[in-house]
Structure formats: structure tokens, C-alpha cells
Write an enzyme that holds these catalytic residues in place. Structure first.
Site, PDB file in Angstrom:
ATOM      1  N   THR A  87      -9.712   7.389   4.634  1.00 34.83           N
ATOM      2  CA  THR A  87      -9.753   6.098   3.934  1.00 34.83           C
ATOM      3  C   THR A  87     -11.019   6.009   3.087  1.00 34.83           C
ATOM      4  O   THR A  87     -10.961   5.660   1.895  1.00 34.83           O
ATOM      5  CB  THR A  87      -9.688   4.931   4.943  1.00 34.83           C
ATOM      6  N   LYS A 112       0.838  -1.210   0.000  1.00 39.01           N
ATOM      7  CA  LYS A 112       0.000   0.000   0.000  1.00 39.01           C
ATOM      8  C   LYS A 112       0.874   1.263   0.000  1.00 39.01           C
ATOM      9  O   LYS A 112       0.673   2.173  -0.788  1.00 39.01           O
ATOM     10  CB  LYS A 112      -0.874  -0.039   1.270  1.00 39.01           C
ATOM     11  N   LYS A 162       1.931  -3.916  11.106  1.00 40.37           N
ATOM     12  CA  LYS A 162       0.554  -4.068  11.599  1.00 40.37           C
ATOM     13  C   LYS A 162       0.603  -4.630  13.002  1.00 40.37           C
ATOM     14  O   LYS A 162       1.552  -5.323  13.375  1.00 40.37           O
ATOM     15  CB  LYS A 162      -0.233  -5.022  10.696  1.00 40.37           C
TER      16      LYS A 162
END
Ligand code: NAD
Length: 428
Positions: free
Chosen positions: A191, A95, A107
Site C-alpha cells: 500500500t 478501489k 470491509k
């Protein structure tokens, strides 16, 4: 195969293998990029309000940081697994690379259900996460952010704990903080808005007015809500949204054939994105099964909840009217379903391109924190739209040039950028 039988990490590796094998990379680069570089598994003991201690299992994974410090959210979910976090970290690498921001992929996750925890218990858990991990995060190492069921308040508790331990002010240690406390205007919307910036540019290229389209959305949390708002503000019609109902632990789809009133639905949802079913019924919504969002006669599907939602088992339920899928969630489509989608001629806007608005705005938040000077919302959103459409156009053009599925084109661009970085650093 049902959704829970798919392993997201295996999915992420399959997607990588499908493309990386044809890019002429050496075996060392392939081996390095198909797995995380570092990962930590730890426990967080939390004193609960009733005097007992509950121990939560937690993870942090850094997939690759060759292009810059790792970046990625911390997910709070009762079904979180190490493999989900590995997959999400890997997708973060691609990404950041596809939108060309100087960050790597990371993450985190905690196996917990904040919906059943008091604010005090949540705060102690957030502080415990940082106490266990503070040596491995930092503005120039790995920068967490919110994800599913984690929010700006959680991020601020984490930043405060990090600063208390290190004895300094480090606003860049975490993003997604509240505005006024180092957060960026526009981050909450980023987002979901990013999903629609990309969709708008696609429709524009295809000469289809967004006002002539309709959509069905899975999820009504952060990503879905702002995607729905931006889509309807541009004239699109949201026919259905699906979300989880905490009261009976089931998902439902809320439908209005002439278009959902998004502001009205927002007014009857809780902070975890669950719509009050009774209030929706009273407002005239048709209430259907959780997976009914997938079967609507609409032009666009926007999965914006969790991974493994569009599988070969449910694919036949997708209406023949559907022409576009915009992946707001991470990993909502399983790799074995991609060929079916492509064969039917559905245009796929892949997750790590489509939902990159969040990390792009997080990057803007870091830049603003470094300057200690904050932009107004219009400036943030203009920069975001520019970054998202620039990334989309590169992927779209490559998919046309090579006649490949857009997911594969996005992987080609992202893997190439990360492979060059590991090579330039001399790691392989
Ligand atoms: P959230 O916690 O705010 O919302 C999740 C939504 O999904 C809720 O409305 C919940 O009710 C719904 N949901 C959960 N299980 C469901 C089910 N079985 N059926 C229907 N609905 C269900 O989470 P979010 O931040 O909006 O994230 C959603 C997805 O987008 C995740 O895959 C996340 O990783 C991804 N994502 C989030 C961001 C971000 O900035 N928040 C950025 C990029 C990607």
C-alpha cells in the site's frame, strides 16, 4: 466542524452522489450502488486472561460484489462504527474497480483495542470473529485482509479457524497472511509503495524531480512507513511524521527540518505504529502537536492514518507551499474540503486510487494461492507498479479531458465499471 462530527458513510455517499448523478445511470442502479448489499452485526465473547468474559461488537459489510468476490480489511479500533465500515466497504468497491481487478468491495471491523489485549486474547477474538462469520466469507464470497491495527498473525489465526471449521485447506479465504503461510512477498510494502508509485508518475508527468520535493506524513503504521521508505529511497525528503502515542493517548508530530531518518524512526516504533516519544527526543527530533504535520512548509502532504483529517476547519493551516496531497488513508479528506483544495490548485491523488496497492497485492496473493506457486518479490512489485500507474494514467487523463478534479475522474471510471457489471448481470 471537527473531525469526529463527520460521518464517513455520509461522506462516501456524498462523494458518490456528486459524480453518479451526472453519469446518466438509471434510478435502480443509483439506489443499488449508494448503499451496501449485505451487512452483518454480531458479538464476539472472549475469555480474557483474568477469567472474565468480554463481549466485543463486530461488523462485516459487503457493499457490492458484481465484479467478483468482495474484498476488504478488518479494522480493530476502539472507535469503530457500523457507518465507518459501510463507508470503507463502499470505497473498496471503487478501489477494486479503478485498478480493474475482478473483485468487489467489503470491509469488517471490531470495536476493540488490541494494544491493551494479550496475544492470547487477540487470538481468541480473531477465532471468534470467524466462528461467527464463517458462512458469509470464503475465497469466492468475501475475502478479508488486515487493516488498521490488524496484522498478518491475526489473518493466520482467522484462516486456521476457518479451515478447522470447514475441514479443508482454503488459503484464499484471507489475504495479508505471513510469507511462507500463503502470504505474498511485497504485501507488507504494497500500500505504501503504491502511494509513491502513483506520486512518482504524477511528478514525472509534471516534469518535477522527486528529489526536489519534501513531504509531511500523518501516521507511521503500515501505509505511512512504506510510503516514507519508498519516497526517501527515491530522493524525497520527509520533514515530519505524526502518530499516536499510546503512553498518554495523544498524537505528536516528529520533525527534522533537514529530513527524518526513516530507518531510525522505524527502530523506535512499536508494532502499532507509535513512535517512542522519549527516544525520538533523545535523537534530536523536534516534537510538536499531533496536527502540526499539516502545517509544515512542504510540497506534499501524505495523510496515512485515519479518516476526516483534512477538513475546512484545518484547511487554512495548510502551508501555501503544499501542491500535492496523496491520500494514503481511506477518507482522510471530507467532501466539504475538496472544493477548497481544488480552488487553491492543490493536486489531489484520491484515496481509492492512491492506496489501492494493498488490495492489488492481495489479489496477487489470491492468484498465487490458487496456483500454489509464489512469485519472487521483484515480480510482485513490478506487477504492482504496472497496475498502479495504469490506473493512475487513466484517471489523470480523464481528469484532463473532462477538466475535473482527480477524485471525480476516479469515481467516473469506477462507478461506470460497477454499473456495467450490475447491468450485465441483470440486477437492474
Ligand atoms: P496502522 O494501524 O498500521 O497505522 C495507523 C497509524 O496512524 C499509526 O501510526 C497510528 O499511530 C497513527 N494514528 C492514529 N491516530 C492518529 C492521530 N490522531 N494522529 C496521528 N496519527 C495517528 O494502519 P495502516 O494499515 O497503516 O492504515 C492507515 C490508513 O490507511 C487507514 O485509513 C487504512 O484504512 C488505510 N489503508 C490501509 C491499507 C493497508 O494495506 N494497511 C490499505 C489501504 C488503505
Amino acid at each position: 466542524m471537527s473531525a469526529e462530527n463527520y460521518n464517513p458513510y455520509e461522506n462516501a455517499q456524498t462523494q458518490f452522489d456528486n459524480v453518479a448523478g451526472g453519469l446518466g445511470l438509471d434510478s435502480g442502479t443509483l439506489a443499488l450502488l449508494r448503499q451496501p448489499m449485505y451487512e452483518t452485526h454480531f458479538t464476539i465473547p472472549v475469555k480474557m486472561d483474568d477469567g472474565t468474559t468480554q463481549v466485543f461488537n463486530a461488523f462485516r459489510v459487503r457493499h457490492n460484489d458484481a465484479r467478483g468476490p468482495a474484498k476488504g480489511g478488518i479494522r480493530f479500533h476502539p472507535h469503530e462504527t457500523a457507518d465507518t465500515v459501510r463507508a470503507l466497504a463502499m470505497w473498496m468497491t471503487w478501489k477494486c474497480a479503478v485498478v480493474d481487478i475482478p473483485l468487489g468491495g467489503g470491509k469488517g471491523g471490531v470495536i476493540c483495542d488490541p494494544r491493551n489485549m494479550s496475544p492470547g486474547e487477540q487470538e481468541r477474538m480473531c477465532r471468534g470473529y470467524v466462528r461467527a462469520l464463517y458462512k458469509q466469507i470464503g475465497p469466492n464470497i468475501d475475502v478479508p485482509a488486515p487493516d488498521v491495527m490488524s496484522n498478518a498473525q491475526h489473518m493466520l489465526w482467522m484462516m486456521d479457524e476457518y479451515e478447522a471449521i470447514t475441514g479443508n485447506r482454503y488459503p484464499g479465504v484471507i489475504t495479508g497472511k505471513p510469507v511462507g503461510m500463503g502470504g505474498s512477498l511485497g504485501r507488507t510494502e504494497a500500500t505504501g509503495f503504491g502511494v509513491i508509485y502513483v506520486l512518482k508518475d504524477l511528478l514525472c508527468r509534471l516534469g518535477l524531480p522527486i528529489e526536489a520535493t519534501s513531504a509531511s506524513i500523518q501516521g507511521f503504521g503500515n501505509v505511512a512507513e512504506y510510503a516514507a521508505r519508498m519516497y526517501t529511497e527515491n530522493g524525497g525528503k520527509v520533514v515530519a511524521v505524526s502518530c499516536w502515542n499510546v503512553a498518554d493517548s495523544k498524537a505528536y508530530t516528529y520533525k527534522k527540518a533537514d529530513g527524518c531518518d526513516i530507518a531510525q524512526l522505524v527502530s523506535i516504533k512499536d508494532s502499532f505504529g507509535s513512535i517512542d516519544k522519549d527516544k525520538a527526543y533523545a535523537l534530536g527530533y523536534d516534537i510538536q502537536d499531533g496536527d502540526a504535520w499539516l502545517c509544515q512548509d512542504v510540497d506534499i502532504l501524505i495523510p496515512a492514518a485515519l479518516e476526516n483529517q483534512i477538513t475546512p476547519a484545518v484547511f487554512p493551516k495548510i502551508s501555501k507551499q503544499v501542491k500535492y496531497i496523496c491520500e494514503g488513508a481511506n477518507g482522510p479528506t471530507t467532501p466539504d474540503c475538496d472544493p477548497l483544495i481544488r480552488e487553491r490548485g492543490i493536486v489531489m491523488l484520491p484515496d481509492f486510487l492512491c492506496n489501492a496497492g494493498g488490495v492489488t497485492c492481495s489479489y496477487f496473493e489470491q492468484v498465487q494461492c490458487n496456483m500454489n506457486y509464489f512469485w519472487d518479490k521483484a515480480e510482485v512489485l513490478n506487477k504492482l507498479e504496472y497496475a498502479m500507474t495504469r490506473a493512475f494514467r487513466a484517471v489523470y487523463d480523464l481528469s484532463k479531458e473532462k477538466d475535473v478534479y482527480m477524485r471525480d475522474a476516479a469515481y467516473m471510471i469506477a462507478i461506470d465499471r460497477v454499473a456495467k457489471a450490475v447491468k450485465l448481470r441483470g440486477w437492474v
